[in-house]
Design an enzyme around this catalytic site. Structure first.
Site, mmCIF file in Angstrom:
data_model
loop_
_atom_site.group_PDB
_atom_site.id
_atom_site.type_symbol
_atom_site.label_atom_id
_atom_site.label_comp_id
_atom_site.label_asym_id
_atom_site.label_seq_id
_atom_site.Cartn_x
_atom_site.Cartn_y
_atom_site.Cartn_z
ATOM 1 C CD GLU A 192 -66.556 -31.841 -8.416
ATOM 2 O OE1 GLU A 192 -67.363 -31.413 -8.943
ATOM 3 O OE2 GLU A 192 -64.977 -31.961 -9.254
ATOM 4 C CB CYS A 202 -58.596 -33.811 -6.928
ATOM 5 S SG CYS A 202 -59.640 -32.165 -6.436
ATOM 6 C CG ASN A 261 -58.261 -34.955 -0.669
ATOM 7 O OD1 ASN A 261 -59.512 -35.465 -0.688
ATOM 8 N ND2 ASN A 261 -58.114 -34.157 -1.367
HETATM 9 N N1 LIG Z 1 -62.454 -34.205 -7.312
HETATM 10 C C1 LIG Z 1 -61.805 -34.222 -6.465
HETATM 11 O O1 LIG Z 1 -62.438 -33.231 -5.266
HETATM 12 C C2 LIG Z 1 -61.267 -34.497 -5.331
HETATM 13 C C3 LIG Z 1 -61.359 -35.826 -5.751
HETATM 14 N N2 LIG Z 1 -60.196 -36.628 -4.916
HETATM 15 C C4 LIG Z 1 -59.686 -38.226 -5.039
HETATM 16 O O2 LIG Z 1 -60.077 -38.940 -4.286
HETATM 17 C C5 LIG Z 1 -59.097 -39.924 -4.046
HETATM 18 C C6 LIG Z 1 -58.204 -39.921 -3.151
HETATM 19 O O3 LIG Z 1 -59.496 -40.046 -1.792
HETATM 20 P P1 LIG Z 1 -60.040 -41.261 -1.375
HETATM 21 O O4 LIG Z 1 -60.617 -40.895 -0.334
HETATM 22 O O5 LIG Z 1 -59.114 -42.399 -0.967
HETATM 23 O O6 LIG Z 1 -60.597 -42.033 -2.715
HETATM 24 P P2 LIG Z 1 -62.342 -42.776 -2.681
HETATM 25 O O7 LIG Z 1 -62.603 -42.919 -3.851
HETATM 26 O O8 LIG Z 1 -61.373 -43.845 -2.249
HETATM 27 O O9 LIG Z 1 -63.238 -42.504 -1.555
HETATM 28 C C7 LIG Z 1 -63.978 -41.153 -1.717
HETATM 29 C C8 LIG Z 1 -65.371 -41.974 -0.522
HETATM 30 O O10 LIG Z 1 -65.759 -42.552 -0.869
HETATM 31 C C9 LIG Z 1 -65.927 -44.098 -0.380
HETATM 32 N N3 LIG Z 1 -66.620 -44.946 -0.629
HETATM 33 C C10 LIG Z 1 -65.690 -46.260 -0.575
HETATM 34 N N4 LIG Z 1 -66.581 -47.377 -1.314
HETATM 35 C C11 LIG Z 1 -67.352 -46.917 -1.404
HETATM 36 C C12 LIG Z 1 -68.540 -47.719 -1.859
HETATM 37 N N5 LIG Z 1 -68.010 -49.217 -2.724
HETATM 38 N N6 LIG Z 1 -69.624 -46.307 -2.003
HETATM 39 C C13 LIG Z 1 -69.441 -45.509 -1.664
HETATM 40 N N7 LIG Z 1 -68.495 -44.670 -0.930
HETATM 41 C C14 LIG Z 1 -67.556 -45.448 -1.402
HETATM 42 C C15 LIG Z 1 -64.773 -44.078 1.254
HETATM 43 O O11 LIG Z 1 -64.996 -44.404 1.765
HETATM 44 P P3 LIG Z 1 -63.468 -45.096 2.554
HETATM 45 O O12 LIG Z 1 -62.327 -44.396 3.120
HETATM 46 O O13 LIG Z 1 -64.703 -45.570 4.207
HETATM 47 O O14 LIG Z 1 -63.314 -46.162 2.352
HETATM 48 C C16 LIG Z 1 -64.541 -42.434 0.898
HETATM 49 O O15 LIG Z 1 -65.429 -41.573 2.094
HETATM 50 C C17 LIG Z 1 -57.620 -39.658 -5.001
HETATM 51 O O16 LIG Z 1 -58.486 -40.531 -6.941
HETATM 52 C C18 LIG Z 1 -58.298 -38.698 -5.620
HETATM 53 O O17 LIG Z 1 -58.139 -37.309 -6.731
HETATM 54 C C19 LIG Z 1 -60.150 -36.902 -3.540
HETATM 55 C C20 LIG Z 1 -60.713 -35.412 -3.162
HETATM 56 C C21 LIG Z 1 -61.450 -34.040 -3.906
HETATM 57 O O1 LIG Z 2 -60.263 -32.304 -3.587
HETATM 58 C C1 LIG Z 2 -59.579 -31.678 -3.901
HETATM 59 O O2 LIG Z 2 -58.056 -32.578 -3.761
HETATM 60 C C2 LIG Z 2 -60.110 -30.695 -2.779
HETATM 61 O O3 LIG Z 2 -60.982 -29.994 -4.042
HETATM 62 C C3 LIG Z 2 -58.043 -29.147 -3.693
HETATM 63 O O4 LIG Z 2 -59.004 -28.325 -3.197
HETATM 64 P P1 LIG Z 2 -58.014 -27.101 -2.806
HETATM 65 O O5 LIG Z 2 -57.634 -27.582 -4.520
HETATM 66 O O6 LIG Z 2 -58.376 -25.885 -2.402
HETATM 67 O O7 LIG Z 2 -56.684 -27.663 -2.109
#
Ligand SMILES: NC(=O)C1=CN([C@@H]2O[C@H](COP(=O)(O)OP(=O)(O)OC[C@H]3O[C@@H](n4cnc5c(N)ncnc54)[C@H](OP(=O)(O)O)[C@@H]3O)[C@@H](O)[C@H]2O)C=CC1
Ligand SMILES: O=C(O)[C@H](O)COP(=O)(O)O
Length: 511
Positions: free
Chosen positions: A279, A313, A183
């Site tokens: 995170e 998130c 995202n």
């Molecule tokens: N707390 C925060 O700041 C944030 C939290 N999120 C959370 O993440 C989720 C959505 O984001 P999303 O990208 O789908 O999350 P994912 O956990 O599916 O993926 C995050 C990253 O991890 C990679 N990944 C996948 N499998 C592995 C592995 N086995 N080892 C290492 N890396 C791996 C993914 O690559 P690939 O895409 O190739 O699978 C991607 O680059 C939601 O739950 C959201 O809440 C999202 C953004 C920020």
């Molecule tokens: O992981 C996310 O979704 C981002 O950390 C959120 O960032 P924002 O609150 O600045 O949109």
């Protein structure tokens, strides 16, 4: 500047600046290793999808091999040795130059974000520009904070004389594995890369599949800066499910900074003895007290709950409304929700397609479960492929999955409570603990409940948010480990080294 991809369906726009990333013969993007854009020896490609165009093929990129992962770590280690000997002020200048290139060449990055993750046009442009600002701030912050250390004298300890002088200073960890989510594939990449680099580290980046090309273009802005050692920022592409574990468990990683979902729980368990910064997901609650400014709260709920179609998130993921004002609040939220525009990211619609069909199915399942258990739909359920119309679900109860699970989509559930204790239940019984927000005019009440909320951050009279990017940003429980935000990330990507001078005899400073 053009659309950013004039050279055909997938070719990058932006003239010769991004052209080395793309192989017209394969129609795919290369990965970045040791300062070169290369095709993988695997001969295999990964294709991501355009969520707004029926999940049709978007971009192709390399399915890198384990040997290429090994080479990336080795190259990063060698580059770090050079980078660590470059003066801090020069490191800062080079990072600022990268930020400037990102500003100059932001349009193709924004266009890739529109295509890969259906980010609305204005938000896509903002992500690119916000990332340049983050890099610049990290460079300046690092120049100040990393130049300082502590000098400790021995005589403060019982029985000791002043015959040992200890200098404590911050040194780089080595190579930081940076794994951003779909995202914010650019902003949550540089939120790791910039602090790592100014602290003297090198980076190996594993971009998300959805968002991969946006991240590759981001990396080009570092690569093109004269003086940055080849290999300082390596970008290894491929599905996380295929190469993720190998990269996480690799002995070449001296630190892991991961942002994503519950995948991160497994990543944190697989990490070796290295510092990790995680995170993860969130279930940010918005508590609205009877004395709240309901217009302010309703605006925050709609902005917080539906920006980027709820795929943040820090999105508002459950509204906890006190019974006395619940009907009035829900009516205001419903009115604003119905005014949101729904459509294509290139048209700057406020609600756009969620990232995948699987995500849309998951979201639909949560809503169906809630309705089956008695929830009230304040807006009709409507879906067209990945596009889900903003959905306000009232009368949610603790028995429903939507009450506790993270939709990561345009769905805002409302629970009604009578007491502060009940309100806190929906925060502290969650497995997540990222952020929360409270609306009340009584600052004592606000601080009182904020202190009792088991989250990394509480926003008072505003929606949850990570930005501005220099604020500490952290989750507790299943929402994360450690703290991000520029200052804390720089700190976490260094280690303390002490040098002690042993004097032949005690020496005391003269007044
Ligand atoms: N707390 C925060 O700041 C944030 C939290 N999120 C959370 O993440 C989720 C959505 O984001 P999303 O990208 O789908 O999350 P994912 O956990 O599916 O993926 C995050 C990253 O991890 C990679 N990944 C996948 N499998 C592995 C592995 N086995 N080892 C290492 N890396 C791996 C993914 O690559 P690939 O895409 O190739 O699978 C991607 O680059 C939601 O739950 C959201 O809440 C999202 C953004 C920020
Ligand atoms: O992981 C996310 O979704 C981002 O950390 C959120 O960032 P924002 O609150 O600045 O949109």
């Amino acid at each position: 500047m053009g659309s950013g991809h004039e050279g055909g369906a997938g070719a990058p726009g932006g003239g010769e600046f991004y052209s080395p990333l793309y192989n017209p013969d394969t129609g795919a993007y290369r990965f970045l290793i040791d300062g070169e854009w290369r095709d993988s020896a695997s001969g295999q490609l990964v294709h991501n999808a355009n969520p707004s165009k029926g999940n049709e093929r978007c971009f192709g990129f390399q399915a890198c091999t384990r040997d290429e992962v090994d080479a990336a770590y080795a190259g990063a280690k060698a580059a770090q040795r050079q980078w660590g000997r470059i003066p801090l002020n020069k490191r800062a200048s080079m990072l600022k130059a990268a930020a400037e290139l990102m500003r100059q060449h932001h349009a193709p990055i924004a266009d890739a974000l529109i295509r890969e993750i259906a980010k609305p046009k204005k938000d896509a442009t903002t992500e690119a520009k916000r990332s340049a600002d983050l890099i610049e701030y990290a460079a300046e912050e690092g120049c100040r904070s990393l130049a300082k250390g502590d000098m400790i004298t021995s005589d403060s300890f019982p029985g000791a004389e002043r015959d040992k002088l200890c200098m404590a200073h911050k040194v780089p960890l080595g190579v930081v594995l940076c794994i951003p989510p779909f995202n914010y594939p650019v902003n949550l990449a540089v939120s790791k890369i910039a602090p790592a680099l100014i602290a003297g580290n090198a980076c190996v980046v594993k971009p998300p599949t959805q968002g991969c090309v946006s991240a590759l273009m981001m990396a080009q802005c570092f690569k093109k800066v004269p003086g940055i050692p080849a290999g300082l920022v390596q970008v290894v592409t491929g599905r996380g499910a295929d190469i993720g574990d190998y990269m996480v468990e690799h002995p070449g990683a001296n630190c892991i900074s991961f942002t994503g979902g519950d995948t991160g729980l497994a990543v944190s368990r697989k990490a070796r003895m290295v510092p990790v910064q995680m995170e993860l997901g969130g279930k940010d609650a918005c508590i609205v007290f009877p004395d709240a400014d309901l217009d302010l709260a309703a605006t925050a709920i709609v902005k917080g709950g539906f920006s980027y179609s709820g795929q943040r998130c820090t999105a508002v993921k459950i509204v906890v409304a006190f019974e006395e004002i619940a009907d009035a609040l829900v009516a205001k939220v419903e009115e604003k929700t119905r005014k949101l525009t729904v459509g294509q990211p290139e048209d700057d619609a406020q609600i756009t397609a969620v990232v995948s069909a699987a995500s849309a199915d998951f979201i639909q399942g949560l809503v169906e479960d809630a309705v089956a258990k008695g929830a009230t739909m304040r807006t009709e359920w409507r879906r067209d492929a990945n596009l889900i119309w903003p959905c306000l679900v009232d009368d949610v109860t603790a028995e429903m999955r939507l009450c506790w699970e993270e939709p990561f989509g345009p769905v805002v559930p409302v629970v009604r409570v009578g007491t502060e204790e009940e309100a806190l239940r929906y925060v502290n019984e969650s497995k997540y603990g990222l952020q929360g927000c409270v609306f009340t005019r009584d600052i004592d009440r606000a601080i009182g409940i904020a202190d009792r909320m088991e989250t990394g951050t509480v926003q008072i009279n505003g929606p949850p948010a990570r930005g501005p990017d220099h604020f500490p940003f952290q989750g507790v429980k299943d929402s994360g480990i450690g703290s991000q935000g520029i200052v804390n990330s720089i700190e976490m990507m260094t280690k303390v080294k002490t040098t002690v001078i042993n004097l032949a005899k005690p020496s005391y400073a003269t007044a």
